[in-house]
Design a protein around this motif. Structure first.
Motif, PDB file in Angstrom:
ATOM      1  N   ALA A 156       0.817  -1.206   0.000  1.00 62.92           N
ATOM      2  CA  ALA A 156       0.000   0.000   0.000  1.00 62.92           C
ATOM      3  C   ALA A 156       0.852   1.258   0.000  1.00 62.92           C
ATOM      4  N   HIS A 157       2.056   1.171   0.579  1.00 66.39           N
ATOM      5  CA  HIS A 157       2.944   2.327   0.654  1.00 66.39           C
ATOM      6  C   HIS A 157       3.945   2.393  -0.496  1.00 66.39           C
ATOM      7  N   PHE A 172      -4.142   3.373  -4.053  1.00 68.42           N
ATOM      8  CA  PHE A 172      -4.138   4.697  -4.689  1.00 68.42           C
ATOM      9  C   PHE A 172      -5.061   5.649  -3.941  1.00 68.42           C
ATOM     10  N   HIS A 173      -5.123   5.459  -2.626  1.00 67.71           N
ATOM     11  CA  HIS A 173      -5.857   6.383  -1.761  1.00 67.71           C
ATOM     12  C   HIS A 173      -5.325   7.806  -2.001  1.00 67.71           C
ATOM     13  N   PRO A 174      -6.135   8.850  -1.784  1.00 65.82           N
ATOM     14  CA  PRO A 174      -5.679  10.225  -2.060  1.00 65.82           C
ATOM     15  C   PRO A 174      -4.371  10.628  -1.404  1.00 65.82           C
ATOM     16  N   THR A 175      -3.967   9.962  -0.313  1.00 66.09           N
ATOM     17  CA  THR A 175      -2.715  10.339   0.353  1.00 66.09           C
ATOM     18  C   THR A 175      -1.506   9.536  -0.125  1.00 66.09           C
ATOM     19  N   ILE A 178       0.859   7.471  -5.584  1.00 62.49           N
ATOM     20  CA  ILE A 178       0.014   7.616  -6.771  1.00 62.49           C
ATOM     21  C   ILE A 178      -1.410   7.689  -6.250  1.00 62.49           C
ATOM     22  N   CYS A 179      -2.140   8.732  -6.611  1.00 63.25           N
ATOM     23  CA  CYS A 179      -3.421   8.959  -5.962  1.00 63.25           C
ATOM     24  C   CYS A 179      -4.580   8.905  -6.950  1.00 63.25           C
ATOM     25  N   SER A 180      -5.749   8.646  -6.391  1.00 67.20           N
ATOM     26  CA  SER A 180      -7.023   8.734  -7.097  1.00 67.20           C
ATOM     27  C   SER A 180      -8.070   9.000  -6.015  1.00 67.20           C
ATOM     28  N   SER A 268       9.544   4.074  -2.272  1.00 63.69           N
ATOM     29  CA  SER A 268       8.708   5.187  -2.713  1.00 63.69           C
ATOM     30  C   SER A 268       8.865   6.402  -1.799  1.00 63.69           C
ATOM     31  N   TYR A 269       9.573   6.222  -0.673  1.00 65.80           N
ATOM     32  CA  TYR A 269       9.709   7.297   0.318  1.00 65.80           C
ATOM     33  C   TYR A 269       8.341   7.861   0.676  1.00 65.80           C
ATOM     34  N   TYR A 270       7.427   6.976   0.991  1.00 64.71           N
ATOM     35  CA  TYR A 270       6.065   7.406   1.330  1.00 64.71           C
ATOM     36  C   TYR A 270       6.077   8.342   2.539  1.00 64.71           C
ATOM     37  N   PHE A 271       6.792   7.965   3.576  1.00 59.70           N
ATOM     38  CA  PHE A 271       7.059   8.891   4.667  1.00 59.70           C
ATOM     39  C   PHE A 271       8.372   8.516   5.323  1.00 59.70           C
TER      40      PHE A 271
END
Length: 329
Positions: A156-157, A172-175, A178-180, A268-271
């Motif tokens: 997911a991340h 692809f949650h808005p946060t 890659i978002c939708s 992806s360096y999500y956080f």
């Protein structure tokens, strides 16, 4: 100060607007285009777009139940509830695994607790391991399993995992990177499973001349054309935004006391995850939520203690990386 995580160009906004004005928001060609493009990320032959990562996980455990019967599922407690709930919903046995010091699936602990269940060898139950690529990492060091497991990766991340797997689901949650409006992707190299998922996401339908038949279980889990269009436009700017997140990660290293968990070259360096005794103060200052409540301590999943998970949980800070200005105030 409000900072936008995703900035769409005027061209992208025009593309999205055209889909809305065309009326092709439900069904349209952009779902297939997005699936084909996403193959470059997952390196999997089949990529099936869904309306959420939760839906993707649900379909995986539905398939595994029909294919193999009840399985033993091993996963960290430090994860979101829906994939674990999906496994439990289909009657699979849930075993929570401790995390290592990087907050990732502890293989040694998995090997130890799975050996404590000798009855499993006699029942012939399949072992399913579901690691979580926490924070956006693409793989887990020392990923040395027994070799007979089915590997379902919670990515997911991280939309481009490199860890060896049988099934991968992405969000692809808005946060997310890659978002939708919402969406997910289920990726595999197993053709039989891919055909099952394609039908399952569309109510179990099988197209026939003049209409369709219902030939298997299914539900409304398909990604709509509007979500695919937005995800496609976000996908186009992914590499540019990734570079910004990497740069922010480098710049905040000296701004906080504690130990930053490291990202691998394909992350992806999500956080940025910081392990610190000052977690409460930092989370409060930046209004940050803790990912996640420990599932094994919840009323619904309550299970045996996990020493390292519990020790580290109160020290976790997950710092967003989409804009350095967040930390300059």
């Amino acid at each position: 100060m409000k900072v936008l995580q995703h900035n769409f160009s005027p061209i992208s906004l025009d593309v999205i607007s055209q889909v809305i004005q065309s009326g092709d928001m439900g069904f349209g060609g952009n779902v297939g285009i997005f699936e084909n493009n996403f193959k470059s990320f997952t390196k999997k032959e089949y990529n099936i777009a869904t309306n959420s990562a939760s839906a993707a996980a649900f379909m995986v455990f539905a398939y595994l139940k029909e294919k193999y019967g009840v399985c033993d599922v091993y996963t960290p407690s430090l994860t979101f509830t829906s994939p674990v709930w999906a496994a439990k919903h289909f009657g699979h046995n849930i075993f929570f695994v401790d995390v290592n010091d990087e907050l990732l699936f502890d293989v040694d602990h998995y090997l130890k607790i799975s050996e404590l269940q000798p009855w499993r060898e006699h029942t012939g139950r399949k072992k399913v391991v579901m690691p979580v690529l926490y924070g956006g990492v693409s793989t887990i060091s020392n990923w040395n399993l027994r070799g007979d497991e089915i590997v379902v990766v919670d990515a997911a991340h991280c939309p481009h995992p490199t860890i060896k797997s049988d099934f991968v689901f992405t969000s692809f949650h808005p946060t997310k990177p890659i978002c939708s409006p919402d969406g997910g992707m289920l990726s595999t190299d197993v053709e039989e499973a891919a055909e099952y998922f394609k039908s399952y996401r569309n109510f179990g339908r099988l197209n026939i001349p003049g209409g369709y038949d219902i030939n298997q279980n299914g539900f409304k889990f398909y990604m709509n054309n509007l979500s695919a269009t937005i995800a496609l436009e976000s996908y186009k700017t992914y590499n540019e935004n990734l570079l910004k997140r990497i740069e922010t990660f480098k710049l905040i290293q000296d701004k906080f006391e504690g130990r930053f968990l490291q990202h691998d070259p394909n992350s992806s360096y999500y956080f940025a995850t910081l392990i610190t005794d000052q977690a409460d103060q930092i989370n409060s200052k930046y209004s940050l939520a803790v990912h996640y409540p420990l599932l094994h301590q919840t009323q619904y999943y309550q299970s045996f203690p996990l020493s390292n998970t519990e020790k580290l949980h109160s020290q976790i800070v997950n710092l967003p990386l989409y804009d350095i200005n967040i930390y300059n105030s």
